[in-house]
Structure formats: structure tokens, C-alpha cells
Design an enzyme around this catalytic site. Structure first.
Site, PDB file in Angstrom:
ATOM      1  N   PRO A 228       0.836  -1.217   0.000  1.00 34.82           N
ATOM      2  CA  PRO A 228       0.000   0.000   0.000  1.00 34.82           C
ATOM      3  C   PRO A 228       0.863   1.256   0.000  1.00 34.82           C
ATOM      4  O   PRO A 228       1.314   1.715   1.038  1.00 34.82           O
ATOM      5  CB  PRO A 228      -0.814  -0.137   1.296  1.00 34.82           C
ATOM      6  N   ASP A 399       5.661   2.541   2.267  1.00 34.82           N
ATOM      7  CA  ASP A 399       4.835   1.369   2.558  1.00 34.82           C
ATOM      8  C   ASP A 399       4.064   1.677   3.844  1.00 34.82           C
ATOM      9  O   ASP A 399       4.647   1.706   4.936  1.00 34.82           O
ATOM     10  CB  ASP A 399       5.718   0.133   2.737  1.00 34.82           C
ATOM     11  N   HIS A 400       2.759   1.887   3.710  1.00 36.99           N
ATOM     12  CA  HIS A 400       1.961   2.338   4.855  1.00 36.99           C
ATOM     13  C   HIS A 400       1.812   1.259   5.923  1.00 36.99           C
ATOM     14  O   HIS A 400       1.371   1.543   7.046  1.00 36.99           O
ATOM     15  CB  HIS A 400       0.571   2.781   4.382  1.00 36.99           C
ATOM     16  N   ARG A 401       2.185   0.025   5.621  1.00 38.34           N
ATOM     17  CA  ARG A 401       2.094  -1.030   6.633  1.00 38.34           C
ATOM     18  C   ARG A 401       3.163  -0.867   7.708  1.00 38.34           C
ATOM     19  O   ARG A 401       2.982  -1.348   8.839  1.00 38.34           O
ATOM     20  CB  ARG A 401       2.252  -2.407   5.979  1.00 38.34           C
TER      21      ARG A 401
END
Length: 427
Positions: A228, A399-401
Site C-alpha cells: 500500500p 509502505d503504509h504497513r
């Protein structure tokens, strides 16, 4: 007795490769340390040294063969006093087409407790009944692309191993049932580029995919589908940096580029904001102790990212010297696997091509990549006055994780501070 020469694993992630060139021919005497072949991996072409001495009795894999699995016999070496007659019948079978259909080995029907070990390059997948499936990496990839469940395919390779021919012969309707809630992999609609060009009689030149290009296509597709992404953009002023660079280059034999300053600034910013120097894993979040900076380099075969390791511990001249060497060997395909695998953060700079701004695709499993645009004269407001300044736009893909928006913003603030005031990089 004759010695089988096996396809080597030239990197920790290598499962197959291309036998690009033979440096020896059948009948040649070979000494330990002799270069006998060139092996093309997904990132580089590497020389393969002999570890035993003898005479090259038989070549099993032809020059130019792709998709050769690791630990597949590629040639047979005869020891002193041996001749071609001593080569076992099994080894004498050409392996130029490693995925060709073969007769099942006699032990294929053995009881579970007597099953032979899987070949080193086989990929294991669980069966419903608890058994395991032996499949070549190529067969597994083709099955995934075709939506074929490996549990429904009977392997015809050694010890029941599933090979390419088995996937191609698999009947339709053998796709695995998706788990509830699982998203289906996107499938392209309509004809492919080549099919459409042939249909419309469009003239074109077809260039076969290199191992590197295949890997780039696969990894970028995976990155955009599974990671994401979000993006943060900031403008930096580089007038002081350019002036400082000029003074340094007048006194240093090693010429320092703007990109070398960027590498140093990124490394220092990661030490200041360590939460941005991280990767996502199913087992947890990995936070790295050192800033190993991957730098995108364009080569004739595609993009590769050599690494400046522990960049936060290195000065500008050392970074400049390392990057000059790494970039040169990257373009020649001479990098060692450890020199382009395992970075913690990536930089992609297209400023030299006049690109003002762009958004780069994250290089998994890293959590961030910084896209650098060109420096250009723009009007800026200072103390209520419009004045000219050399501005460089930088965009962080995240990477939004693993990295939240606030962490990404803190990193960019730290990075901008070092770029705007380059003397702070020396403190």
C-alpha cells in the site's frame, strides 16, 4: 568415478538461471579454479569456477539454455583414467531442456515413509492429505499464472516432480479454490501486445526477455499489487550544496556528485528518524541498525540497485568512490549478489534527465524509496521578497504497513535540513 557438475546457486535467492556461455568444450582438461562457464542470474552474469580437476567428459546443458534449476547436472567431469564409457546412462541424457518431460523414476510409487528427498531446487507445497508436492520453480510460476492448483497435477519428472510440461498438459478447470475473502489476482483482458500486433499486422522488433527484465516485471507488479503505497513530496534548496560541492571538488581527487550528497543526507536522516529505516514482514516489523542505501542504476538490461552499506558511517569522498565503482560494475553485469541484495532504503534519481518530479515504486521488502528530481531555478519567497533559488523536488514513496505518514514527514524534514545546509552533514 565421473563427477557431476551441478548448476550453482550464485545467490541466496537463486532458484534457476541461464547457462549463458561455456568456456570449455568436451575433452578439455580442467583444473580447480578454471572458469568453465558463465551463468546469468536475474541480476548479473557471473563466472563459474571449477572446484575439481579432470577432463570435461560430457556437456549436459547447452549454451544459451534458460530456466536451469539449481543443482541440476550441467556437465560430467572424468577423472584420470576414465573415459566417456564410464559416464552413467542417467547422466548421459542431455539436459539442454531441463523442463522436458521425463519418465518417472522407479521410486516414484514408493510408500510415503520411503520417499526420496526432494531436489534442492524443488519448491514444496502442502497437499490436502498432508503430503508434499515437488515442483520446479518454473512449473510453480506457470501454475500460479494459469490459476492451476498443483494438487491436481501429476508430476512426470524425477521422483514425481512437477515440471513445465505437466503444467502445459494440465486440463482446464484445475484452478485452486480461493479462500473466503481472498482477493483474486488481476488478469489482463484482451489480447497481449504481440498477439494484437500480429493480428493488425503492425511491424515490430521482438527482443526476448532477459532474466533481469523478467525479475523487474515480476517484482514491480508484486510491489504495486501488494504494497500500500502513499507519497510525500518536499522541495529542497540546493544553492549552498552546489557551492559547497564546487569547493570540495576543487580540493579532492574524487569528484563528488549531487547524488553522493543525497545518499549521505538520506543515511543521516535515517539515523535521526530510525522508524523510517524499516521493513514489513508477516512476523513483525524490522527496524534496521544501519542505513544500507540502494541506489538505482540504469543498465542495458534494466534497473539494478547496488548498495552503499552502512552509509551513515561514510564520508562524502568514500561514498563517491564506492558509487563510481558500483555503478561501473553494475553496467557491466559484474556485481556480486551481496552488492545488490539486502538494502534497507532506496534512492532513484532522474534529475540528470531533466525530470522535475516523479513517484518511484517501492523495492520490496524495503519500506521506502526516495525519488529525486532535477535542480532548477525557481522563484521563491524569502523575507517577503521573491528571489531566485535552485530548487530540487523530492518525493518519498512509503509502505503504509510499516511507515506512517508522520514518520515519513519527519524523515523528509530531516533530509531537507541536511540538503539545505550541507555543512551539517560533516558534523
Amino acid at each position: 568415478m565421473p563427477i557431476e557438475i551441478l548448476m550453482p546457486a550464485l545467490s541466496p535467492t537463486m532458484s534457476e538461471g541461464k547457462l549463458a556461455k561455456w568456456h570449455k568444450k568436451e575433452g578439455d582438461e580442467i583444473k580447480a579454479g578454471d572458469i568453465i562457464a558463465e551463468i546469468e542470474t536475474d541480476k548479473a552474469t557471473m563466472e563459474f569456477e571449477a572446484v575439481d580437476e579432470g577432463k570435461l567428459g560430457k556437456i549436459l546443458v547447452a549454451e544459451g539454455t534458460e530456466g536451469v534449476a539449481v543443482n541440476t547436472p550441467i556437465a560430467v567431469l572424468l577423472e584420470e583414467g576414465e573415459s566417456a564409457a564410464d559416464i552413467k546412462a542417467g547422466s548421459a541424457q542431455p539436459a539442454a531442456k531441463p523442463e522436458a518431460k521425463a519418465e518417472p523414476a522407479p521410486k516414484a510409487e514408493a510408500k510415503p515413509e520411503a520417499k526420496p528427498a526432494a531436489p534442492a531446487a524443488a519448491v514444496l507445497a502442502p497437499r490436502q492429505d498432508g503430503e508434499r508436492i515437488f515442483a520446479s520453480p518454473l512449473a510453480r510460476r506457470l501454475a500460479q499464472q494459469a490459476g492451476i492448483d498443483l494438487k491436481t497435477v501429476k508430476g512426470s519428472g524425477p521422483h514425481g516432480r512437477i515440471v513445465k510440461a505437466d503444467i502445459e498438459a494440465a486440463p482446464k478447470g484445475t484452478a485452486a479454490t480461493a479462500k473466503p475473502g481472498a482477493a483474486a489476482a488481476p488478469v489482463a483482458s484482451g489480447p497481449g501486445a504481440r498477439q494484437l500486433a500480429d493480428l493488425l499486422k503492425m511491424p515490430y522488433r521482438l527482443e526476448p526477455l532477459s532474466s533481469m527484465r523478467k525479475t523487474i516485471a515480476r517484482r514491480l507488479t508484486e510491489a504495486k499489487q501488494t504494497v500500500p503505497h502513499f507519497y510525500l513530496t518536499i522541495d529542497t534548496e540546493i544553492d549552498e550544496l552546489l557551492a559547497f560541492r564546487k569547493r570540495l571538488n576543487e580540493k579532492s581527487e574524487t569528484k563528488i556528485s549531487v547524488n553522493d550528497f543525497v545518499i549521505r543526507a538520506v543515511a543521516l536522516a535515517l539515523k535521526k528518524v530510525p522508524a523510517a529505516n524499516a521493513s514489513y514482514d508477516e512476523s513483525g516489523l524490522l527496524f534496521y541498525e544501519h542505513a544500507d542505501i540502494s541506489v538505482a542504476v540504469a543498465t542495458p538490461n534494466g534497473l539494478i540497485t547496488p548498495i552503499v552499506k552502512q552509509a551513515e558511517t561514510k564520508g562524502l569522498t568514500q561514498i563517491a568512490a564506492e558509487m563510481k565503482d558500483l555503478a561501473a560494475r553494475a553496467r557491466e553485469g559484474k556485481l556480486k549478489p551481496e552488492e545488490y541484495q539486502g538494502g534497507t532504503f532506496s534512492i532513484s534519481n532522474l534529475g540528470m534527465f531533466g525530470i522535475k518530479q516523479f513517484e518511484a515504486v517501492i523495492n520490496p521488502p524495503q519500506g521506502c524509496i526516495l525519488a529525486i528530481g532535477m535542480g532548477e531555478q525557481r522563484p521563491v519567497v524569502k523575507n517577503g521578497q521573491i528571489v531566485p533559488a535552485t530548487v530540487m523536488t523530492c518525493t518519498l514513496s512509503v509502505d503504509h504497513r510499516v511507515v506512517d505518514g508522520a514518520v515519513g514527514a519527519e524523515f523528509l524534514q530531516a533530509f531537507k535540513g541536511f540538503i539545505d545546509d550541507p555543512l551539517t552533514m560533516l558534523l
